[in-house]
Write an enzyme that holds these catalytic residues in place. Structure first.
Site, PDB file in Angstrom:
ATOM      1  N   SER A 191     -57.277 -17.227 -34.408  1.00  0.00           N
ATOM      2  CA  SER A 191     -56.377 -17.179 -33.256  1.00  0.00           C
ATOM      3  C   SER A 191     -55.120 -18.018 -33.444  1.00  0.00           C
ATOM      4  O   SER A 191     -54.141 -17.835 -32.716  1.00  0.00           O
ATOM      5  CB  SER A 191     -57.117 -17.625 -31.988  1.00  0.00           C
ATOM      6  OG  SER A 191     -57.745 -18.882 -32.188  1.00  0.00           O
ATOM      7  N   ASP A 225     -57.157 -25.923 -22.763  1.00  0.00           N
ATOM      8  CA  ASP A 225     -56.946 -25.521 -24.150  1.00  0.00           C
ATOM      9  C   ASP A 225     -55.981 -26.481 -24.835  1.00  0.00           C
ATOM     10  O   ASP A 225     -54.773 -26.444 -24.593  1.00  0.00           O
ATOM     11  CB  ASP A 225     -56.405 -24.090 -24.190  1.00  0.00           C
ATOM     12  CG  ASP A 225     -56.252 -23.559 -25.607  1.00  0.00           C
ATOM     13  OD1 ASP A 225     -56.446 -24.329 -26.562  1.00  0.00           O
ATOM     14  OD2 ASP A 225     -55.927 -22.371 -25.754  1.00  0.00           O
ATOM     15  N   HIS A 245     -54.741 -24.234 -29.012  1.00  0.00           N
ATOM     16  CA  HIS A 245     -53.666 -23.264 -29.218  1.00  0.00           C
ATOM     17  C   HIS A 245     -52.351 -23.839 -28.687  1.00  0.00           C
ATOM     18  O   HIS A 245     -52.309 -24.965 -28.192  1.00  0.00           O
ATOM     19  CB  HIS A 245     -54.023 -21.941 -28.540  1.00  0.00           C
ATOM     20  CG  HIS A 245     -55.285 -21.342 -29.080  1.00  0.00           C
ATOM     21  ND1 HIS A 245     -56.505 -21.511 -28.456  1.00  0.00           N
ATOM     22  CD2 HIS A 245     -55.521 -20.613 -30.191  1.00  0.00           C
ATOM     23  CE1 HIS A 245     -57.444 -20.900 -29.166  1.00  0.00           C
ATOM     24  NE2 HIS A 245     -56.870 -20.348 -30.226  1.00  0.00           N
TER      25      HIS A 245
END
Length: 351
Positions: A105, A328, A331
């Site tokens: 990702s 998060d 990311h």
């Protein structure tokens, strides 16, 4: 020509030579991965809210993040300046070519950044976005440029067998997806320490040896060795440029950046303003560099770890896929830090 003219001519030539020498020394001394983040009123390079295909997990602005300073910093290397990303120049330089990101990702994060950078440069140019299996393809039809993403978490194979899903550290059958590319940008690490129900394999195999588990850093290094041998035996580097994205860091421990009371990236609004990270580099960076050093063919490391470590403010935190229930710190918001990764890539591929 008199003596005076000769002196002037010689003096002029000497000045030119000295200037060229200084420029050469500056170019040789330019480390694109060592530097600092500076506020720049001309950033971000695009407005994420006008990038129509940006995924929700990276669209912090759309998800309601109130502070937007994270998108207004430019990466400034020591001793030189990166050429500003020019989407038209990138598309012209790569006309008719295929570029592929291969990885997890974080590769998706960088792929999305590059497609937004390019689309914002030619907003009226027709494009096509398709997904087939693990491969997504963004095509700029006017230029014949394909920017692809192959979601491949470990680079080596996961095979479903009678006993379950087997992670084969010495096998890369998926390499067939990567042939015929003009540029390849690889990445892996994010999932190697993953355990529990989200772990996508049941067994690890090396040769005929099958085990339930093993030291994950050791497994990571073995897989990188397999990938390196694949590059050396399969890739024609006269035709295909090969990059490795490097290790993208997370920010879940404030003590590592000198803020012991911070339990995560939540609420962080500024980068670290120095050139180094108090917590140092993660161990997996050394593993990656050691593996890359064993490859005989040219592979360029996009050594983005340190510059990304400085950006504790650049993660979605509560403004990603999970919304206010998530946090998060792995990311990156877009626009944001991955745009700098792509500016560095641009300086390798275009400048």
């Amino acid at each position: 020509m008199g003596l005076k003219d000769n002196v002037i001519s010689y003096g002029s030539a000497l000045v030119v030579s000295l200037l060229l020498l200084l420029l050469l020394q500056e170019a040789e001394g330019c480390d694109m991965f060592t530097g600092r983040w500076v506020k720049d009123a001309s950033y971000p390079l695009y407005d994420s809210s006008t990038c129509p295909f940006i995924r929700r997990e990276f669209s912090c602005k759309k998800n309601g993040r109130p502070d937007l300073d994270y998108s207004t910093f430019r990466w400034q290397p020591q001793g030189c300046k990166l050429a500003r990303f020019n989407g038209v120049a990138f598309l012209e330089k790569n006309k008719g070519k295929k570029i592929m990101f291969v990885g997890d990702s974080l590769s998706l994060n960088q792929w999305q950044s590059l497609t937004c950078l390019l689309h914002s440069s030619v907003p009226n140019s027709p494009y096509n976005l398709t997904t087939q299996g693990s491969i997504s393809t963004f095509t700029f039809q006017e230029y014949g440029v394909e920017v692809k993403l192959d979601r491949n978490v470990y680079l080596v194979d996961i095979v479903r067998e009678k006993t379950g899903r087997v992670l084969k550290l010495d096998s890369i059958n998926d390499g067939k997806n990567w042939s015929e590319m003009d540029t390849l940008i690889f990445n892996t690490w994010h999932w190697w320490s993953r355990r529990g129900p989200t772990q996508p394999w049941d067994w690890i195999q090396i040769g005929s040896n099958v085990t339930k588990d093993m030291d994950r850093v050791a497994a990571f290094e073995i897989a990188l060795g397999t990938w390196g041998k694949w590059v050396d035996t399969v890739v024609d580097t006269k035709k295909t440029k090969v990059f490795f994205q490097g290790i993208s860091p997370s920010h879940y421990k404030g003590a590592l950046w000198g803020e012991p009371t911070a339990k995560s990236c939540a609420g962080q609004k500024e980068p670290l303003l120095g050139t180094s990270y108090p917590g140092g580099l993660p161990a997996e960076v050394g593993v990656l560099k050691r593996a890359l050093g064993k490859i005989t063919k040219p592979v360029t490391l996009l050594d983005i770890t340190m510059l990304s470590l400085l950006r504790k403010d650049g993660h979605p935190s509560a403004y990603g896929l999970g919304g206010q229930t998530g946090n998060d710190c792995s990311h990156w918001c877009l626009s944001g830090v991955p745009d700098a990764w792509n500016e560095i890539l641009y300086n390798y591929m275009v400048v």
